[in-house]
Design a protein around this motif. Structure first.
Motif, PDB file in Angstrom:
ATOM      1  N   GLY A   1      37.315  33.504  37.413  1.00 29.86           N
ATOM      2  CA  GLY A   1      38.123  34.470  37.829  1.00 29.86           C
ATOM      3  C   GLY A   1      37.659  35.895  37.598  1.00 29.86           C
ATOM      4  N   ALA A   2      36.767  36.274  36.722  1.00 24.99           N
ATOM      5  CA  ALA A   2      36.208  37.632  36.376  1.00 24.99           C
ATOM      6  C   ALA A   2      35.158  37.741  37.458  1.00 24.99           C
ATOM      7  N   ILE A   3      34.468  37.287  37.886  1.00 25.52           N
ATOM      8  CA  ILE A   3      33.516  37.194  38.945  1.00 25.52           C
ATOM      9  C   ILE A   3      34.108  37.453  40.273  1.00 25.52           C
ATOM     10  N   TYR A   4      35.119  36.770  40.524  1.00 26.51           N
ATOM     11  CA  TYR A   4      35.965  36.912  41.846  1.00 26.51           C
ATOM     12  C   TYR A   4      36.660  38.185  41.807  1.00 26.51           C
ATOM     13  N   GLY A   5      37.420  38.636  40.593  1.00 26.61           N
ATOM     14  CA  GLY A   5      38.192  39.908  40.515  1.00 26.61           C
ATOM     15  C   GLY A   5      37.178  41.191  40.493  1.00 26.61           C
ATOM     16  N   GLY A   6      36.108  40.793  39.774  1.00 24.53           N
ATOM     17  CA  GLY A   6      35.249  42.076  39.543  1.00 24.53           C
ATOM     18  C   GLY A   6      34.454  42.530  40.914  1.00 24.53           C
ATOM     19  N   LEU A   7      34.057  41.448  41.713  1.00 24.33           N
ATOM     20  CA  LEU A   7      33.854  41.555  42.915  1.00 24.33           C
ATOM     21  C   LEU A   7      34.656  42.353  43.801  1.00 24.33           C
ATOM     22  N   LYS A   8      35.759  41.855  43.965  1.00 26.83           N
ATOM     23  CA  LYS A   8      36.748  42.512  44.622  1.00 26.83           C
ATOM     24  C   LYS A   8      36.931  43.981  44.264  1.00 26.83           C
ATOM     25  N   LEU A   9      36.927  44.147  43.067  1.00 26.30           N
ATOM     26  CA  LEU A   9      37.325  45.571  42.742  1.00 26.30           C
ATOM     27  C   LEU A   9      36.164  46.503  42.979  1.00 26.30           C
ATOM     28  N   VAL A  10      34.965  45.854  42.940  1.00 31.90           N
ATOM     29  CA  VAL A  10      33.661  46.819  43.115  1.00 31.90           C
ATOM     30  C   VAL A  10      33.700  46.913  44.551  1.00 31.90           C
ATOM     31  N   MET A  11      33.909  45.891  45.466  1.00 32.01           N
ATOM     32  CA  MET A  11      33.814  46.261  46.824  1.00 32.01           C
ATOM     33  C   MET A  11      34.781  46.962  47.351  1.00 32.01           C
ATOM     34  N   PHE A  12      36.000  46.758  46.931  1.00 27.61           N
ATOM     35  CA  PHE A  12      37.300  47.466  47.453  1.00 27.61           C
ATOM     36  C   PHE A  12      38.004  48.331  46.239  1.00 27.61           C
ATOM     37  N   PRO A  13      37.265  49.545  45.539  1.00 26.11           N
ATOM     38  CA  PRO A  13      37.912  49.999  44.456  1.00 26.11           C
ATOM     39  C   PRO A  13      39.351  50.420  44.519  1.00 26.11           C
ATOM     40  N   ASP A  14      39.829  50.561  45.538  1.00 28.07           N
ATOM     41  CA  ASP A  14      41.230  50.944  45.656  1.00 28.07           C
ATOM     42  C   ASP A  14      42.222  49.849  45.002  1.00 28.07           C
ATOM     43  N   GLY A  15      41.764  48.638  44.573  1.00 30.87           N
ATOM     44  CA  GLY A  15      42.477  47.691  44.119  1.00 30.87           C
ATOM     45  C   GLY A  15      43.539  47.011  45.121  1.00 30.87           C
ATOM     46  N   SER A  16      43.416  47.292  46.560  1.00 28.17           N
ATOM     47  CA  SER A  16      44.118  46.883  47.540  1.00 28.17           C
ATOM     48  C   SER A  16      44.140  45.217  47.671  1.00 28.17           C
TER      49      SER A  16
ATOM     50  N   PRO B   1      39.064  56.855  38.008  1.00 29.36           N
ATOM     51  CA  PRO B   1      39.661  57.435  39.437  1.00 29.36           C
ATOM     52  C   PRO B   1      40.040  56.365  40.263  1.00 29.36           C
ATOM     53  N   ASP B   2      39.443  55.125  40.057  1.00 31.47           N
ATOM     54  CA  ASP B   2      39.716  53.991  40.757  1.00 31.47           C
ATOM     55  C   ASP B   2      39.061  52.765  39.847  1.00 31.47           C
ATOM     56  N   TYR B   3      39.130  51.562  40.662  1.00 31.37           N
ATOM     57  CA  TYR B   3      38.964  50.487  40.079  1.00 31.37           C
ATOM     58  C   TYR B   3      37.238  50.227  40.098  1.00 31.37           C
ATOM     59  N   PHE B   4      36.565  50.928  40.423  1.00 27.64           N
ATOM     60  CA  PHE B   4      35.207  50.400  40.523  1.00 27.64           C
ATOM     61  C   PHE B   4      34.284  50.142  39.100  1.00 27.64           C
ATOM     62  N   ILE B   5      34.461  51.068  38.166  1.00 27.61           N
ATOM     63  CA  ILE B   5      33.962  50.836  36.956  1.00 27.61           C
ATOM     64  C   ILE B   5      34.619  49.862  36.176  1.00 27.61           C
ATOM     65  N   PRO B   6      36.135  49.719  36.161  1.00 23.43           N
ATOM     66  CA  PRO B   6      36.565  48.602  35.266  1.00 23.43           C
ATOM     67  C   PRO B   6      36.163  47.203  36.185  1.00 23.43           C
TER      68      PRO B   6
ATOM     69  N   LEU C   1      34.083  44.303  34.376  1.00 21.19           N
ATOM     70  CA  LEU C   1      34.813  42.912  34.625  1.00 21.19           C
ATOM     71  C   LEU C   1      33.580  42.019  35.118  1.00 21.19           C
ATOM     72  N   LEU C   2      33.034  42.368  36.060  1.00 15.74           N
ATOM     73  CA  LEU C   2      31.869  41.387  36.705  1.00 15.74           C
ATOM     74  C   LEU C   2      30.729  41.251  35.631  1.00 15.74           C
ATOM     75  N   ILE C   3      30.421  42.063  35.233  1.00 13.87           N
ATOM     76  CA  ILE C   3      29.081  41.873  34.338  1.00 13.87           C
ATOM     77  C   ILE C   3      29.390  41.284  32.854  1.00 13.87           C
ATOM     78  N   PHE C   4      30.381  41.919  32.196  1.00  9.71           N
ATOM     79  CA  PHE C   4      30.497  41.434  30.838  1.00  9.71           C
ATOM     80  C   PHE C   4      31.452  40.072  30.611  1.00  9.71           C
ATOM     81  N   VAL C   5      32.344  40.002  31.377  1.00 12.15           N
ATOM     82  CA  VAL C   5      33.258  38.844  31.364  1.00 12.15           C
ATOM     83  C   VAL C   5      32.731  37.779  32.354  1.00 12.15           C
ATOM     84  N   GLY C   6      32.339  38.317  33.573  1.00 15.82           N
ATOM     85  CA  GLY C   6      32.184  37.253  34.405  1.00 15.82           C
ATOM     86  C   GLY C   6      30.609  36.830  34.444  1.00 15.82           C
ATOM     87  N   PHE C   7      29.532  37.570  34.669  1.00 16.51           N
ATOM     88  CA  PHE C   7      28.271  37.133  34.567  1.00 16.51           C
ATOM     89  C   PHE C   7      27.916  36.666  32.968  1.00 16.51           C
ATOM     90  N   LEU C   8      28.433  37.349  31.954  1.00 16.86           N
ATOM     91  CA  LEU C   8      27.982  36.748  30.517  1.00 16.86           C
ATOM     92  C   LEU C   8      28.599  35.595  30.262  1.00 16.86           C
TER      93      LEU C   8
END
Length: 134
Positions: free
Chosen positions: A19-34, A49-54, A58-65
Motif C-alpha cells: 500500500g505504501a509503495i502504491y500510495g507513495g508512487l502516486k503521490l510522487v508522480m501526482f503531488p496534487d493528491g488528485s 506545499p503539496d504531497y511530493f515530500i510526504p 511514504l515510498l522510501i520509509f514505509v514502502g521500500f523499507l
C-alpha cells in the motif's frame, strides 16, 4: 507458534509495504493528491506545499523499507526480527506524525497504526523465540 507469527508478519508487511509503495508512487508522480482523492486542504497545517515530500517519505520509509523487511523475513535473515520491530515502529510513527500534521483521523490511521504495533510485538516475540532456540 513461530511459524504462525511469521505468516502473520509476512501478510502485514505485504499489505503495509504494498500500500505504501502504491500510495507513495502516486503521490510522487501526482503531488496534487488528485489520483488518491486527497484534497490539498489536508496540508494546510503542514510545511508542505503539496504531497511530493510526504509521498517520497511514504515510498522510501514505509514502502521500500517494508519490502526490505519482508525479504529478510522470507529469507530468514538473522536480523529479521529487529527489522520487523523497526518497520513496525516506522509505520506507527508515520501514522502518528501524519495525524498530527493533517489534524484528522480515519479508519485507515487506526488500522495501519495497529499494524505497526502488531509488527513491533511480533518482532519482539519472534526474537524471543529465536533466542530460546539457540
Amino acid at each position: 507458534m513461530k511459524q504462525f507469527l511469521r505468516i502473520v508478519t509476512t501478510a502485514l508487511l505485504l499489505f503495509s509495504a504494498g500500500g505504501a509503495i502504491y500510495g507513495g508512487l502516486k503521490l510522487v508522480m501526482f503531488p496534487d493528491g488528485s489520483t488518491l482523492h486527497l484534497p490539498p486542504a489536508l496540508l494546510q497545517h503542514s510545511m508542505f506545499p503539496d504531497y511530493f515530500i510526504p509521498g517520497l517519505f511514504l515510498l522510501i520509509f514505509v514502502g521500500f523499507l517494508g519490502l526490505w523487511t519482508l525479504i529478510t523475513v522470507l529469507c530468514g535473515s538473522k536480523l529479521y526480527c529487529l527489522f520487523v520491530m523497526l518497520q513496525g515502529a516506522v509505520l506507527f510513527s508515520w501514522i502518528i506524525i501524519q495525524m498530527l500534521i493533517i489534524q484528522t483521523t480515519s479508519f485507515f490511521h487506526y488500522l495501519l497504526g495497529s499494524i505497526g504495533l502488531v509488527l513491533v510485538l511480533n518482532g519482539y516475540i519472534l526474537n524471543q523465540l529465536e533466542a530460546s532456540h539457540e
